[in-house]
Write an enzyme that holds these catalytic residues in place. Sequence first.
Site, mmCIF file in Angstrom:
data_model
loop_
_atom_site.group_PDB
_atom_site.id
_atom_site.type_symbol
_atom_site.label_atom_id
_atom_site.label_comp_id
_atom_site.label_asym_id
_atom_site.label_seq_id
_atom_site.Cartn_x
_atom_site.Cartn_y
_atom_site.Cartn_z
ATOM 1 N N CYS A 110 0.963 -1.417 0.190
ATOM 2 C CA CYS A 110 -0.058 0.065 -0.091
ATOM 3 C C CYS A 110 0.872 1.414 0.056
ATOM 4 C CB CYS A 110 -0.995 0.081 1.006
ATOM 5 S SG CYS A 110 -0.282 -0.518 2.810
ATOM 6 N N TYR A 111 1.818 1.339 0.715
ATOM 7 C CA TYR A 111 2.572 2.743 0.758
ATOM 8 C C TYR A 111 3.508 2.825 -0.532
ATOM 9 C CZ TYR A 111 2.259 3.308 6.033
ATOM 10 O OH TYR A 111 1.964 3.642 7.155
#
Length: 352
Positions: free
Chosen positions: A155-156
Amino acid sequence: MIKVSVIGATGYAGAELIRLLLSHSKVELKNLSSKSYAGKNINEVYPNLNKNLDKLLSDENEIFEDTDVVFASLPAGLSDNIAKKCFEKNILFIDLGADFRLDNEEDYKNWYGKEYKYKDIHKEAIYSIPEIIKYDNVYNKKELTKAKIIGNPGCYPTSISLGLAPALVNKLIIKDDIIIDSKSGATGAGRELKLNTHYTECNEAFSPYKVANHRHTPEIEQTLSNIYGEDIKITFVPHLLPLNRGIVSTIYTKLENKNERLENIYNIYKEFYKDSKFIRVLDIGETANLKYVKYSNYCDISLHLDNRTDKLIIVSAIDNMVKGAAGQAIQNMNIALGLKEDEGLNFIPPAF
């Protein structure tokens, strides 16, 4: 209909996969597995699925029966065996975990403390952020249609890479001066109980964690380096927000040309993402806000220029469970199988 199975169906990413796949017109949900809840009905674990899905959670060994695609959402080190079986059975395998994200096994050993069990299948895997894969020096979308194993990004790395890709491709910024401040909701830590995600620990609290030591760091650097064509090292500090979902990444960069105008940078970003439905480059003066991407596969990007310091500040917002996990995995499946890229992903974010 494409028969799809999910391993790790009761984790947050697995549950989000089920929610999204139920709206996919080309998909039949075939098998769901969960080590913790085998034998139970999925709607016992997630009551939101009542009257929407009535399916028992099976043992992992049953997941390969009569299926075309397997999604796995598991902790690091547990996907190799599944990927091997899928590869041998000619089943498309999409891994939402970390096992097929890093090209260099040494990086995987250093950051996850594990080795690749089947090195041959790792050579077959393709890591894909769909909107920028065609600019990556390693992969492109055409190759994704031939993929048998897809490493779904973290996600990051998704929020950060989407925010930086146009600037790196067009050499707008100095590659050795990138500082990233990212903030994520608690679902990013997974469903397994951890001290820092207890309600009393994270409510009314806000702090960085794993400062300069987060496992997504090598994935971010690998992706940015592949885009730029040279090695890139970044300073990355994640923070835990006291909310369920969403990521906002504020990225501080130094311009190569201090006379660069914000209007020109904005036009470069708009051109770069002109064919990308899920990327919304906000008008100059607006600021990306996770409120307006929640429950959707969108990534909102806003651009800000500090003329005093010649800094280009990029803000990128995504829903970590959708664009940062399940939604992007379905997007990758759609591309790999020759479907419309947005099939099953046309969710409009709520206004409030």
